[in-house]
Design a protein around this motif. Structure first.
Motif, PDB file in Angstrom:
ATOM      1  N   ARG A   1      -8.106   0.741  -3.653  1.00 52.21           N
ATOM      2  CA  ARG A   1      -7.011  -0.233  -3.464  1.00 52.21           C
ATOM      3  C   ARG A   1      -6.977  -0.765  -2.036  1.00 52.21           C
ATOM      4  NH1 ARG A   1      -3.441  -3.349  -2.663  1.00 52.21           N
ATOM      5  NH2 ARG A   1      -1.455  -3.595  -3.733  1.00 52.21           N
ATOM      6  N   ALA A   2      -7.384   0.064  -1.070  1.00 50.08           N
ATOM      7  CA  ALA A   2      -7.325  -0.331   0.335  1.00 50.08           C
ATOM      8  C   ALA A   2      -8.583  -1.064   0.797  1.00 50.08           C
ATOM      9  CB  ALA A   2      -7.103   0.901   1.208  1.00 50.08           C
TER      10      ALA A   2
ATOM     11  N   ALA B   1      -8.813   1.857   4.559  1.00 51.88           N
ATOM     12  CA  ALA B   1      -9.762   0.754   4.396  1.00 51.88           C
ATOM     13  C   ALA B   1     -11.159   1.123   4.881  1.00 51.88           C
ATOM     14  CB  ALA B   1      -9.262  -0.481   5.123  1.00 51.88           C
TER      15      ALA B   1
ATOM     16  N   THR C   1      -2.880   2.175   5.815  1.00 49.84           N
ATOM     17  CA  THR C   1      -3.710   1.161   5.171  1.00 49.84           C
ATOM     18  C   THR C   1      -5.034   0.961   5.907  1.00 49.84           C
ATOM     19  OG1 THR C   1      -1.727   0.014   4.407  1.00 49.84           O
ATOM     20  CG2 THR C   1      -3.773  -1.237   4.399  1.00 49.84           C
TER      21      THR C   1
ATOM     22  N   MET D   1       0.802  -1.211   0.000  1.00 44.85           N
ATOM     23  CA  MET D   1       0.000   0.000   0.000  1.00 44.85           C
ATOM     24  C   MET D   1       0.842   1.272   0.000  1.00 44.85           C
ATOM     25  SD  MET D   1      -3.196   0.047  -0.525  1.00 44.85           S
ATOM     26  CE  MET D   1      -3.353   1.756  -0.045  1.00 44.85           C
TER      27      MET D   1
ATOM     28  N   SER E   1      -5.939  -9.087   0.626  1.00 53.79           N
ATOM     29  CA  SER E   1      -4.992  -8.079   0.149  1.00 53.79           C
ATOM     30  C   SER E   1      -5.124  -7.799  -1.339  1.00 53.79           C
ATOM     31  CB  SER E   1      -3.554  -8.520   0.456  1.00 53.79           C
ATOM     32  OG  SER E   1      -3.260  -9.767  -0.174  1.00 53.79           O
TER      33      SER E   1
ATOM     34  N   TYR F   1      -8.655  -4.585   2.485  1.00 56.32           N
ATOM     35  CA  TYR F   1      -7.251  -4.987   2.413  1.00 56.32           C
ATOM     36  C   TYR F   1      -6.872  -5.929   3.545  1.00 56.32           C
ATOM     37  CZ  TYR F   1      -2.227  -4.502   1.561  1.00 56.32           C
ATOM     38  OH  TYR F   1      -0.910  -4.753   1.273  1.00 56.32           O
TER      39      TYR F   1
END
Length: 279
Positions: free
Chosen positions: A137-138, A77, A73, A24, A145, A141
């Motif tokens: 992207r998070a 999230a 991260t 991340m 992942s 996660y």
């Protein structure tokens, strides 16, 4: 065209590898670097005497957003109110920008000679783009992942499929121009072809990636809005280039021009997709 295809075949695997393989914080650094290059290319649209001086306000705005909003991260999230506000602002900007495109060249009188407004346009384009990618992207996660990476790739596939579908449908059936004053080659028929192609690709990808949506109707709605906004995002950059007398935003990518020339549709698609997805 040959050079464009070769470059795309080299870049695409690298982009996908970066989406899935970078941790991340490494991903944050990579997206921040892309955003900075985008801001550098945007300085051409401000038509300032010094591009270096013109870059300073954008760097300050980007640094302020990274300082004020959480970047760990775990915090990414679970999007904060600040993160949600960035996505909302970005989505509203693309609605406004779409209006500017559809009314160009009349709309040019509103911003052509307004230097502060051109800087703000750049911030509204690049900063929500950065945060929307990071937030997607998070997502999940901690549990999976790769789930967020699949979300990011899904948006990319939607945009790439829409672009390819629009190109071939426009070449084959295109008659009615979308915005001839900005881009004479884009047609309504091409847009429809791009939407159909992207929905098919997106549906297959979402199923393969096991991306969770509230319902099939919600998924299709998000896809359609994202695709249309991505096409208009391409036109927005074309509008600014045309108003500034610029053919390409840069020369960093052989056969493709600059960073903005490659991510123009993505800068619009990511904030809108992320806002609707988290909503």
């Amino acid at each position: 065209m040959k050079q464009r295809i070769i470059t795309a075949l080299i870049l695409a695997p690298l982009v996908i590898a970066g989406i899935f393989m970078l941790p991340m914080q490494g991903f944050l650094i990579a997206i921040t670097a892309i955003t900075l290059v985008g801001f550098w290319e945007w300085t051409q649209f401000t038509e300032s005497k010094s591009r270096y001086i013109a870059l300073v306000p954008s760097v300050i705005a980007l640094a302020a957003s990274l300082f004020l909003l959480p970047t760990s991260t775990l915090e990414l999230a679970i999007p904060s109110d600040g993160h949600q506000a960035i996505l909302l602002i970005g989505s509203i900007w693309w609605l406004i920008a779409s209006g500017l495109v559809l009314t160009f060249p009349k709309s040019k009188t509103l911003w052509q000679n307004n230097l502060p407004l051109k800087h703000i346009f750049g911030w509204l384009t690049m900063i929500p783009f950065l945060w929307s990618i990071l937030l997607l992207r998070a997502d999940s996660y901690v549990i999976d992942s790769f789930y967020g990476a699949k979300l990011v790739l899904l948006v990319c596939l939607l945009v790439w499929a829409a672009d390819s579908g629009a190109y071939f449908a426009g070449k084959t059936f295109g008659k009615r121009k979308m915005s001839p004053a900005v881009s004479p080659n884009k047609t309504i028929e091409g847009l429809i072809g791009g939407i159909i192609t992207a929905i098919i690709v997106g549906w297959v990808a979402a199923s393969a990636f096991e991306v969770r949506f509230e319902s099939t109707a919600a998924m299709l709605g998000i896809f359609i809005v994202t695709i249309i906004i991505s096409v208009l995002g391409d036109l927005v950059e074309s509008m600014f280039k045309r108003a500034s007398g610029i053919k390409d935003s840069g020369t960093i990518i052989p056969g493709h021009g600059g960073i903005l020339d490659r991510i123009d549709s993505l800068t619009a698609a990511f904030p809108v997709f992320a806002f609707l997805y988290f909503l």
